[in-house]
Design a protein around this motif. Structure first.
Motif, PDB file in Angstrom:
ATOM      1  N   GLU A  63     -92.001 -77.593 -25.838  1.00 40.78           N
ATOM      2  CA  GLU A  63     -90.339 -77.560 -25.291  1.00 40.78           C
ATOM      3  C   GLU A  63     -89.794 -78.513 -25.759  1.00 40.78           C
ATOM      4  N   THR A  64     -90.393 -79.807 -26.582  1.00 37.10           N
ATOM      5  CA  THR A  64     -89.563 -80.932 -26.731  1.00 37.10           C
ATOM      6  C   THR A  64     -88.495 -80.601 -27.752  1.00 37.10           C
ATOM      7  N   GLY A  65     -88.608 -79.707 -28.820  1.00 34.94           N
ATOM      8  CA  GLY A  65     -87.300 -79.347 -29.445  1.00 34.94           C
ATOM      9  C   GLY A  65     -86.382 -78.381 -28.762  1.00 34.94           C
TER      10      GLY A  65
ATOM     11  N   TRP B  94     -81.320 -76.926 -25.707  1.00 37.96           N
ATOM     12  CA  TRP B  94     -80.781 -76.796 -24.524  1.00 37.96           C
ATOM     13  C   TRP B  94     -79.638 -77.563 -24.445  1.00 37.96           C
ATOM     14  N   LEU B  95     -79.854 -78.872 -24.840  1.00 37.25           N
ATOM     15  CA  LEU B  95     -78.454 -80.023 -24.791  1.00 37.25           C
ATOM     16  C   LEU B  95     -77.282 -79.383 -25.538  1.00 37.25           C
ATOM     17  N   GLU B  96     -77.887 -78.451 -26.714  1.00 39.58           N
ATOM     18  CA  GLU B  96     -76.577 -78.175 -27.615  1.00 39.58           C
ATOM     19  C   GLU B  96     -75.925 -76.939 -26.985  1.00 39.58           C
ATOM     20  N   GLU B  97     -76.973 -75.907 -26.713  1.00 38.52           N
ATOM     21  CA  GLU B  97     -76.560 -74.551 -26.429  1.00 38.52           C
ATOM     22  C   GLU B  97     -76.504 -74.300 -24.728  1.00 38.52           C
ATOM     23  N   GLY B  98     -77.210 -75.092 -24.084  1.00 35.82           N
ATOM     24  CA  GLY B  98     -77.215 -74.654 -22.834  1.00 35.82           C
ATOM     25  C   GLY B  98     -76.296 -75.420 -21.901  1.00 35.82           C
TER      26      GLY B  98
ATOM     27  N   ASP C 168     -75.391 -80.656 -32.364  1.00 34.61           N
ATOM     28  CA  ASP C 168     -76.414 -80.373 -33.035  1.00 34.61           C
ATOM     29  C   ASP C 168     -77.557 -81.588 -32.811  1.00 34.61           C
ATOM     30  N   SER C 169     -78.722 -81.227 -33.197  1.00 36.55           N
ATOM     31  CA  SER C 169     -79.884 -82.107 -32.795  1.00 36.55           C
ATOM     32  C   SER C 169     -79.667 -83.598 -33.210  1.00 36.55           C
ATOM     33  N   LEU C 170     -79.100 -83.609 -34.543  1.00 38.28           N
ATOM     34  CA  LEU C 170     -78.907 -84.807 -35.208  1.00 38.28           C
ATOM     35  C   LEU C 170     -77.766 -85.725 -34.532  1.00 38.28           C
ATOM     36  N   GLU C 171     -76.863 -85.029 -33.523  1.00 42.51           N
ATOM     37  CA  GLU C 171     -75.860 -85.692 -33.104  1.00 42.51           C
ATOM     38  C   GLU C 171     -76.394 -86.681 -31.958  1.00 42.51           C
ATOM     39  N   SER C 172     -77.663 -86.399 -31.317  1.00 42.56           N
ATOM     40  CA  SER C 172     -78.396 -86.906 -30.486  1.00 42.56           C
ATOM     41  C   SER C 172     -78.455 -88.133 -30.295  1.00 42.56           C
ATOM     42  N   GLU C 173     -78.785 -88.661 -31.884  1.00 44.44           N
ATOM     43  CA  GLU C 173     -79.137 -90.061 -32.209  1.00 44.44           C
ATOM     44  C   GLU C 173     -77.566 -90.853 -31.788  1.00 44.44           C
ATOM     45  N   ILE C 174     -76.612 -90.327 -32.264  1.00 37.24           N
ATOM     46  CA  ILE C 174     -75.260 -91.085 -32.484  1.00 37.24           C
ATOM     47  C   ILE C 174     -74.873 -91.271 -30.858  1.00 37.24           C
TER      48      ILE C 174
ATOM     49  N   GLY D 125     -82.980 -95.835 -16.296  1.00 36.41           N
ATOM     50  CA  GLY D 125     -83.814 -95.393 -15.385  1.00 36.41           C
ATOM     51  C   GLY D 125     -83.962 -93.926 -15.352  1.00 36.41           C
ATOM     52  N   VAL D 126     -83.482 -93.096 -16.274  1.00 38.79           N
ATOM     53  CA  VAL D 126     -83.419 -91.602 -16.111  1.00 38.79           C
ATOM     54  C   VAL D 126     -84.579 -91.272 -16.980  1.00 38.79           C
ATOM     55  N   TYR D 127     -85.297 -90.314 -16.566  1.00 37.44           N
ATOM     56  CA  TYR D 127     -86.414 -89.643 -16.893  1.00 37.44           C
ATOM     57  C   TYR D 127     -86.192 -88.071 -17.047  1.00 37.44           C
ATOM     58  N   PHE D 128     -86.279 -87.579 -18.224  1.00 35.49           N
ATOM     59  CA  PHE D 128     -86.150 -86.177 -18.439  1.00 35.49           C
ATOM     60  C   PHE D 128     -87.603 -85.562 -18.791  1.00 35.49           C
ATOM     61  N   VAL D 129     -88.093 -84.534 -18.051  1.00 35.71           N
ATOM     62  CA  VAL D 129     -89.622 -83.811 -18.421  1.00 35.71           C
ATOM     63  C   VAL D 129     -88.915 -82.566 -19.170  1.00 35.71           C
ATOM     64  N   PRO D 130     -89.205 -82.489 -20.673  1.00 32.99           N
ATOM     65  CA  PRO D 130     -88.567 -81.493 -21.261  1.00 32.99           C
ATOM     66  C   PRO D 130     -89.580 -80.325 -21.164  1.00 32.99           C
ATOM     67  N   ALA D 131     -90.070 -79.815 -19.962  1.00 41.48           N
ATOM     68  CA  ALA D 131     -90.651 -78.574 -19.698  1.00 41.48           C
ATOM     69  C   ALA D 131     -90.284 -77.318 -19.232  1.00 41.48           C
ATOM     70  N   LEU D 132     -89.589 -76.869 -20.314  1.00 39.44           N
ATOM     71  CA  LEU D 132     -88.621 -75.887 -19.813  1.00 39.44           C
ATOM     72  C   LEU D 132     -89.262 -74.419 -19.696  1.00 39.44           C
TER      73      LEU D 132
END
Length: 505
Positions: free
Chosen positions: A306-308, A313-317, A323-329, A339-346
Motif C-alpha cells: 500500500e505504500t505506492g 490516493w493523495l492524487e486520485e482520492g 502526480d507522485s513526483l509533486e509530493s516532493e515539492i 507530529g503527523v503520522y500516516f499509516v498507509p495501510a489502505l
C-alpha cells in the motif's frame, strides 16, 4: 540491420512498452493506465482483456515512435505484477471473470482457516510464503466456489488458469504456449520450491486440479512467437520474469549487504541469497529469483502493498497532488510532519504484522496541519514501513544492510530517497535505470536471442545519485518510536466491518 528488444511491463495499474537497442539504450517507450475495479473495500480486480489490448496498443505506439519495423525486433520480453490471476475459456480466449489482484483480500477468512490448521505451516515451509490473500491458488479456490461458469468450464476441461504473464503469452502466441516462468510460479502459492513442481497435495485440499495450471519454464528461453497478424511479423518471446526479481537482477544485487527496494505501486525489499533455499522464520517470503539455463537461485523478500497506493490516493482520492513526483515539492514546504503520522495501510499491512484488517490512519492532526504536513507524513510512512521490513530481513539473514539500490517510479523523488537514508541508516544508491524490471526482461530476452552474454552485462549498471544518512541516532529512534505507537493503535481496525461484509455477501 540493427537489432532491438521490446519489453512489455504489466504493472499494477500501468502497461508499458519499452524498446532497447544493442547498447542497452532505450530508444522509445509508451504507457497506458488501466482500470482498477474495487467493488468493495476488500476487493481489487482487473479486466484482463483491457490489459492485453493495451499491451498491444503501447507496443505499436513504441514501435512507431522508434521509427523501426517489427522485423528489426528480434525478441520480446515480459515482466509483470505477480500473483494477479484469472481463469479463461481456452476455446473463446475470453476471461471468465475479472482477474483477482495481489491487493485483493477476499480470501482472508480462508487464509485464516488454513493457517490455523496443520496445513498453514506445512504450506509455508514448502512454498516459502505464509498463506495469505496474495496466493493465486486461494483466488482460484474462490473462483471455483463463487463463479459457477468457472467451475463448469474447469470440470469440462474447457478452462485454463494463470497469472498475467501466462495470460499475455497465451494470447500473443494464439494459445500455443500455456507457460509461466520459475520466478512467477514461486509467487503463486502453488509451487514447492525445493522440489520445483506444483504442490499437488495442497492444491487438492482446495479442490484444484493442476490440469489447468501452466507449464513452468526458465525465465530466459523459448516462449513461442507472437502471431504475425499482431505486429505484422512473428517476434520470438525470449523472457518472462516477475517484476521484483527482474529489478533485483538488473541492479546487480548479487552479494551480501546490498539489497534492492522498489517503490512504486508497492514497496518491496529483496535480498539475493544464492542457490540455497532459505525459508524465513520472521514472516518474509522466499522466492525463486530466477532460473536461467536450468540453474535456480533464490531471494528473501518483504513487501508492503500500500505504500505506492498511498501516493496514488493523495492524487486520485483527495486530489492534493497532481502526480507522485509533486509530493516532493509540496513536502519540502515544511521542515517536518508537525507530529503527523500516516499509516498507509489502505487494504491491510504485511511484514511483520500480517494484518489484513488494518486500515489507513492519520494521527496527530491539529489546527496547524496543512496539506504539506500530510504529504510529508505520507512519504515518511512509506519509509517507516520499509524499516519495519528491513529490520526483519536483517534478523532473518544476520546481514546488516549498508547499501540499498532503489528502483521504481517513486525512486526519482530525492526527498524520499534522503528519508530512506536517514531512517534506514544506510547508503541509498539510485541507478540511472530506475525502471529496472523492464531492463532485466530485455537482458534475459537478449540472452535467449543470442544478442548478449552475461559478460556484456558487467558494468551496465550506472549510479545516478547516492544519498547518505544525516539524522542523529537519537532523532531517528524517537521518530520511529512514534511510528510504532501509531501502528499499534491501527492493527485490527476493520475487523468488525469485514465480518459484516463477508456475512452479507
Amino acid at each position: 540491420m540493427k537489432k532491438y528488444i521490446m519489453v512489455i511491463s504489466a504493472g499494477a495499474n500501468v502497461i508499458k512498452a519499452t524498446i532497447y537497442d544493442e547498447q542497452f539504450n532505450i530508444i522509445s517507450k509508451d504507457s497506458e493506465k488501466f482500470t482498477q475495479y474495487t467493488p468493495s473495500s476488500y476487493r481489487v480486480e482487473h479486466d484482463a482483456m483491457e490489459i492485453y489490448e493495451k499491451s498491444i496498443d503501447v507496443c505499436k505506439h513504441a514501435i512507431a515512435a522508434a521509427g523501426i519495423g517489427a522485423k528489426e525486433i528480434i525478441s520480446l520480453g515480459i515482466t509483470n505484477q505477480r500473483s494477479t490471476c484469472l481463469v479463461w475459456d481456452k476455446t473463446t480466449g475470453l476471461p471468465l471473470e475479472r482477474a483477482i489482484t495481489w491487493q485483493d483480500s477476499r480470501t482472508n477468512s480462508k487464509c485464516r482457516e488454513i493457517n490455523e490448521s496443520p496445513w498453514g505451516e506445512k504450506a509455508r515451509k514448502a512454498m516459502g510464503w505464509k498463506v495469505s490473500p496474495a496466493y493465486s491458488s486461494l483466488s482460484l479456490n474462490w473462483y471455483i466456489n463463487n463463479v459457477p461458469i468457472i467451475k463448469e468450464k474447469i470440470e469440462a476441461g474447457d478452462a485454463l488458469f494463470g497469472t498475467i504473464d501466462t495470460w499475455l503469452i497465451w494470447k500473443l502466441t494464439g494459445g500455443k504456449k500455456h507457460v509461466v516462468s520459475y520466478s512467477n510460479a514461486s509467487s503463486m502459492g502453488s509451487f514447492q520450491l525445493r522440489k520445483e513442481e506444483w504442490y499437488t497435495e495442497f492444491l487438492q485440499t482446495l479442490g484444484i486440479t493442476t490440469d489447468i495450471y501452466p507449464q513452468v519454464v526458465n525465465d530466459s528461453g523459448d516462449f513461442g512467437v507472437v502471431l504475425a497478424e499482431i505486429f505484422g511479423r512473428e517476434i520470438a518471446i525470449g523472457s518472462d520474469i516477475a517484476d521484483q526479481q527482474a529489478a533485483l537482477f538488473a541492479v546487480e544485487c548479487n552479494q551480501r549487504g546490498i539489497c534492492k527496494i522498489m517503490n512504486q505501486a508497492v514497496s518491496i525489499i529483496d535480498i539475493y541469497i544464492g542457490n540455497e533455499c532459505i525459508i524465513s522464520d520472521y514472516g518474509l517470503n522466499t522466492v525463486i529469483a530466477w532460473n536461467i539455463n536450468g540453474k535456480t537461485e533464490y531471494a528473501l523478500e518483504g513487501f508492503d502493498s500500500e505504500t505506492g497506493s498511498a501516493l496514488q490516493w493523495l492524487e486520485e482520492g483527495i486530489s492534493i497532488i497532481s502526480d507522485s513526483l509533486e509530493s516532493e515539492i509540496i513536502a519540502k514546504e515544511v521542515e517536518d510532519t508537525g507530529g503527523v503520522y500516516f499509516v498507509p495501510a489502505l487494504t491491510g499491512i504485511s511484514v511483520p504484522y500480517h494484518d489484513c484488517m488494518t486500515r489507513g490512519t492519520i494521527f496527530g492532526i491539529n489546527r496547524g496541519t496543512t496539506r504539506a504536513h500530510l504529504v510529508r507524513a505520507t512519504l515518511e510512512g512509506i519509509v517507516y514501513r520499509l524499516k519495519d521490513i528491513l529490520d526483519v530481513v536483517e534478523k532473518d539473514t544476520w546481514i546488516k544492510i549498508d547499501e540499498i539500490r532503489v528502483v521504481g517510479t517513486d525512486s526519482k523523488n530525492d526527498l524520499l530517497a534522503q528519508m530512506m537514508a536517514d531512517i534506514l541508516n544506510a547508503q541509498v544508491d539510485r541507478p540511472y535505470l530506475v525502471e529496472a524490471d523492464s531492463f532485466s526482461a530485455a537482458q534475459l530476452a537478449g540472452l535467449a536471442a543470442g544478442i548478449w552474454t552475461f559478460e556484456d552485462f558487467k558494468g551496465a549498471l550506472k549510479i545516478e545519485k547516492s544519498f547518505f544518512p544525516e539524522l542523529s541516532e537519537e532523532v531517528r529512534l524517537a521518530r520511529y518510536a512514534g511510528w510504532c505507537e501509531a501502528i499499534n493503535r491501527t492493527l485490527g481496525w476493520n475487523e468488525n466491518l469485514f465480518q459484516k461484509e463477508t456475512t452479507e455477501s
